[in-house]
Scaffold this active site. Structure first.
Site, short mmCIF file in Angstrom:
data_model
loop_
_atom_site.label_atom_id
_atom_site.label_comp_id
_atom_site.label_asym_id
_atom_site.label_seq_id
_atom_site.Cartn_x
_atom_site.Cartn_y
_atom_site.Cartn_z
N SER A 1 0.83 -1.21 0.00
CA SER A 1 0.00 0.00 0.00
C SER A 1 0.86 1.25 0.00
CB SER A 1 -0.87 0.05 1.25
OG SER A 1 -1.75 -1.02 1.29
N HIS B 1 -2.57 -3.58 -6.35
CA HIS B 1 -3.04 -3.12 -5.04
C HIS B 1 -4.53 -3.37 -4.88
CE1 HIS B 1 -3.65 0.30 -1.94
NE2 HIS B 1 -3.25 -0.80 -1.33
N GLU C 1 -5.65 -1.36 -8.09
CA GLU C 1 -4.77 -0.40 -8.74
C GLU C 1 -3.59 -1.17 -9.34
OE1 GLU C 1 -5.56 3.49 -5.84
OE2 GLU C 1 -3.95 2.10 -5.32
N ASN D 1 -5.24 6.06 -1.85
CA ASN D 1 -4.68 6.50 -0.57
C ASN D 1 -4.12 7.92 -0.64
OD1 ASN D 1 -5.43 4.27 0.86
ND2 ASN D 1 -3.52 3.17 0.53
N1 LIG Z 1 -4.70 -4.54 5.51
C1 LIG Z 1 -5.08 -3.75 4.50
O1 LIG Z 1 -6.09 -3.05 4.57
C2 LIG Z 1 -4.28 -3.72 3.21
C3 LIG Z 1 -4.88 -3.21 2.05
C4 LIG Z 1 -4.17 -3.22 0.85
C5 LIG Z 1 -2.87 -3.69 0.84
N2 LIG Z 1 -2.29 -4.16 1.98
C6 LIG Z 1 -0.90 -4.65 1.91
O2 LIG Z 1 -0.94 -6.09 1.90
C7 LIG Z 1 0.23 -6.58 2.56
C8 LIG Z 1 -0.20 -7.47 3.70
O3 LIG Z 1 -1.02 -6.74 4.56
P1 LIG Z 1 -1.85 -7.45 5.71
O4 LIG Z 1 -2.67 -6.41 6.35
O5 LIG Z 1 -2.49 -8.69 5.18
O6 LIG Z 1 -0.64 -7.88 6.68
P2 LIG Z 1 -0.56 -9.00 7.81
O7 LIG Z 1 0.61 -8.65 8.65
O8 LIG Z 1 -1.90 -9.20 8.41
O9 LIG Z 1 -0.23 -10.34 6.99
C9 LIG Z 1 1.03 -10.61 6.43
C10 LIG Z 1 1.12 -12.11 6.28
O10 LIG Z 1 2.22 -12.45 5.45
C11 LIG Z 1 2.77 -13.64 5.96
N3 LIG Z 1 4.07 -13.86 5.31
C12 LIG Z 1 4.27 -14.70 4.28
N4 LIG Z 1 5.54 -14.68 3.90
C13 LIG Z 1 6.19 -13.84 4.71
C14 LIG Z 1 7.54 -13.42 4.78
N5 LIG Z 1 8.49 -13.86 3.94
N6 LIG Z 1 7.84 -12.52 5.72
C15 LIG Z 1 6.90 -12.06 6.54
N7 LIG Z 1 5.61 -12.42 6.51
C16 LIG Z 1 5.26 -13.31 5.59
C17 LIG Z 1 2.71 -13.46 7.45
O11 LIG Z 1 2.80 -14.67 8.13
C18 LIG Z 1 1.32 -12.83 7.62
O12 LIG Z 1 0.31 -13.80 7.76
C19 LIG Z 1 1.04 -5.35 2.99
O13 LIG Z 1 1.99 -5.05 2.00
C20 LIG Z 1 -0.03 -4.27 3.06
O14 LIG Z 1 0.49 -2.98 2.89
C21 LIG Z 1 -2.98 -4.20 3.17
#
Ligand SMILES: NC(=O)c1ccc[n+]([C@@H]2O[C@H](COP(=O)([O-])OP(=O)(O)OC[C@H]3O[C@@H](n4cnc5c(N)ncnc54)[C@H](O)[C@@H]3O)[C@@H](O)[C@H]2O)c1
Length: 271
Positions: free
Chosen positions: A106, A127, A139, A177
């Site tokens: 993000s 995204h 996106e 965003n």
């Molecule tokens: N939460 C949101 O609203 C949202 C929206 C759009 C994009 N994102 C993006 O999506 C991505 C994940 O966000 P999230 O909220 O699901 O995060 P989160 O921390 O809830 O989940 C991340 C997951 O990735 C796993 N993972 C797998 N391989 C990994 C590695 N090599 N190192 C570390 N962790 C690993 C972790 O175990 C964990 O379950 C981020 O880049 C975030 O910016 C999040």
């Protein structure tokens, strides 16, 4: 996010491999997907057969090597540049030469993730919005190095899984965003400037502008921690004062009032 994206893919008929860091987390993600598909069955949006067929398309693993046959990898790991760079470097040695590598980041520059690879032309931002199975927008973010083929492959894939993709350049906050974060921060400042309650502010924007949800309820949903972090990252990148997180949100973060996830934010969630 990874589980949500995997759910969208398997429901659209795509054979999907979900990689987690532990088998327990992988099984947890599968159970969550099963739960949401089950709710879909209850509501008559899909049949038991559809649910079973979708789940049969999902394979979970802890081994990156199991992604070797994938045409597209959508990375959704923790929002840390070094972790993403390391993962993309590893992935390059695993997937085929034609495979596209996408990131769901993000707030990190896609360019910085692509720059860690030997083939930045195949790295594209993809995204999704949370919850991915519900919100249609994707996106599709191109860097200076992204090849048009990789960008169009991600765009076409987003359409194939039933999403509404848009194309944009790799700029801080991309499209949504970049607009939403300063806007929500302005809303929070108005609470104090105009002496409005969170309830009344939300009513102002739902009843006056037809927003589907008020700004305070939305921040509670996003998570105060996530929103403050995103504001700081965008503020650092763009330098505009109104993008910085307002004092009130910084105090809420310090007090652990994170919104729905902590049971209390602008509103109480009775936990
Ligand atoms: N939460 C949101 O609203 C949202 C929206 C759009 C994009 N994102 C993006 O999506 C991505 C994940 O966000 P999230 O909220 O699901 O995060 P989160 O921390 O809830 O989940 C991340 C997951 O990735 C796993 N993972 C797998 N391989 C990994 C590695 N090599 N190192 C570390 N962790 C690993 C972790 O175990 C964990 O379950 C981020 O880049 C975030 O910016 C999040």
């Amino acid at each position: 996010m990874g589980a949500g994206i995997a759910q969208v893919c398997i429901q659209a008929g795509v054979e999907t491999v979900g990689r987690e860091v532990s088998a327990e987390l992988g099984e947890g993600a599968r159970a969550r997907i099963e739960h949401y598909l089950g709710r879909g069955v209850e509501k008559g949006r899909l049949t038991e057969e559809d649910k079973a067929a979708a789940l049969a398309r999902l394979r979970t693993t802890t081994e990156l090597a199991d992604l070797a046959e994938c045409d597209l990898v959508v990375e959704a790991i923790v929002e840390e540049l070094e972790a993403k760079q390391e993962l993309f470097r590893e992935l390059e040695g695993i997937v085929g030469p034609e495979a596209v590598l996408a990131t769901n980041t993000s707030a990190l520059p896609v360019t910085a993730i692509a720059g860690a690879t030997a083939s930045p032309e195949r790295v594209v931002g993809m995204h999704f919005f949370n919850p991915a199975p519900v919100l249609p927008l994707v996106e599709v973010v191109r860097t200076e190095a992204s090849s048009p083929e990789a960008v169009e492959a991600v765009y076409a894939f987003a359409e194939r899984i039933g999403k509404r993709p848009i194309r944009c350049r790799d700029t801080p906050g991309f499209v949504v965003n970049r607009i939403l974060i300063p806007l929500l921060n302005d809303c929070v400042r108005v609470l104090d400037e105009a002496g409005v309650t969170p309830e009344d502010l939300d009513t102002a924007l739902t009843a006056g502008l037809n927003w589907p949800i008020g700004p305070c309820a939305l921040i509670d949903l996003i998570g105060v921690d996530v929103h403050v972090h995103a504001s700081e990252a965008l503020h650092e990148a763009l330098g505009e004062p109104r993008i910085a997180p307002p004092e009130r949100l910084v105090k809420m973060l310090a007090a652990g009032r994170l919104g729905r996830k902590s049971g209390q934010g602008f509103f109480n969630y009775g936990m």
